[in-house]
Design an enzyme around this catalytic site. Sequence first.
Site, PDB file in Angstrom:
ATOM      1  N   CYS A 388      -2.030  -2.453  -0.805  1.00  0.00           N
ATOM      2  CA  CYS A 388      -1.574  -3.383  -1.836  1.00  0.00           C
ATOM      3  C   CYS A 388      -0.060  -3.427  -1.779  1.00  0.00           C
ATOM      4  CB  CYS A 388      -2.090  -2.987  -3.220  1.00  0.00           C
ATOM      5  SG  CYS A 388      -1.393  -1.469  -3.885  1.00  0.00           S
ATOM      6  N   ASP A 389       0.539  -4.033  -2.763  1.00  0.00           N
ATOM      7  CA  ASP A 389       1.981  -4.228  -2.755  1.00  0.00           C
ATOM      8  C   ASP A 389       2.734  -2.908  -2.722  1.00  0.00           C
ATOM      9  OD1 ASP A 389       4.504  -5.290  -3.017  1.00  0.00           O
ATOM     10  OD2 ASP A 389       4.378  -5.434  -5.175  1.00  0.00           O
TER      11      ASP A 389
END
Length: 473
Positions: A388-389
């Site tokens: 994810c980020d």
Amino acid sequence: MAQKGFRAKVQRFGSHLSGMIMPNIAAFIAWGLITALFIPDGYFPNEELASLVGPMINYLLPLLIGFTGGRLVYDIRGGVVGATATIGVIVGADIPMFLGAMAMGPLGGYLIKKLDDVFQDKIGQGFEMLYNNFSAGILGAVLAGISLKIIGPIINGITQVLIAGVEFLINVGLLPLANIIIEPAKVLFLNNAINHGILSPIAAEQSSETGKSILFLLETNPGPGLGVLLAFMVFGTGAARSSASGASIIHFFGGIHEIYFPYILMKPALLLAVIGGGVSGVFTYTIFNAGLTATPSPGSIVALMLMTPPGDHFIIALGVIVATLVSFLIASVILKASNSEGEDLSKATSQMEEMKGKKSKASDSLRGNEEQASTQQAEDVNKVVFACDAGMGSSAMGASLLKDKFKKADIEGIDVTNKAINDLTDEADIIITHKDLTDRAKEKIPSAEHISVENFLNSPKYDELVNRLKADE
């Protein structure tokens, strides 16, 4: 579409800012612990150990940020040039140069990448090492000089203006109003950018001078989110009510604030609850002049207590309690007055993941790629990576969920972990991302098998993968 594009650009910028800070949080915590324990006003004053505080905040932490920023752009080579460029802004300033490091680190990585694009293919055989060492060395030296003479004074001036602005808000009693912006931004997944990219560098400067800073508490207070979850436990219905108790534990003690975002997305009016909780919490801290010694990461009650200077523990706890109570009361009124309490939590969770995505593309062709990926044979699968980020929140929960499914299915020998997309390496056999992040992951590691999900917390793709791997045993 224009609004979504702007939001994606802001999120991407925020991702780069937080991506330079978050991998180095452990070093910030180490500095915070040494500060809290050994400075003259600490728990165990020790002059020799306290001598570590200055060099760590003035040299170690900015250099780590500069190296990480350059590495994000151009791997180790970019990191080395980024760190070298950063030393110039450090030497040319009398304050910790976090903002300077966040500027010079990526710039150094970008420039050495462009230099290599022009010259690397033109270097004769046998001269590769000579070029690699001297090109990076010369560029690093030039950037360090520019940083010292030009960039450093500019960043120093900007930092002083920001600090003066924060001090003005504190002096006139308006700092709590910052949470009117911070709390909605968190739900838009800009929390890391605001906390680690903006507040923490300024707070670290304040903490180095006074031993603590209230800015460390503006975004990390778990009270506003806890109040909303408690309100769902009492006044919610269906899946929202049944899941709120578990979510509150993960949020309050684990520090994963993303867990409560879907509940607010179910009923956007609940933004008023977290804003009220955030403002009241910061107002409490302002009255009693409270603060932390360093960034509490993750934002759990445990981290807050560990980063609290001697004598402030009761006030820090009081601020959390006040924020929780105010948020709970406002959320309770909203939930009781709501005429649509039967909304589906899973739908809101999917909306959360779409908000977190960096691109708003969920095309039929992508879904076709998902189906094709899910039917591929899993030969020699040794590592599954959730990406994810930031590589900490939702991906960590997805990895934990899949590990549990593997354990129950007696699937052994496969490593399941989570990372930020920027940190992905080709050792991953399968990479699992939210559908709006899959394109970025494919660009980073095209050789891996990519599985897209709409919901990290509850996706049928997990069971499909388990069944597939089980059948291949």
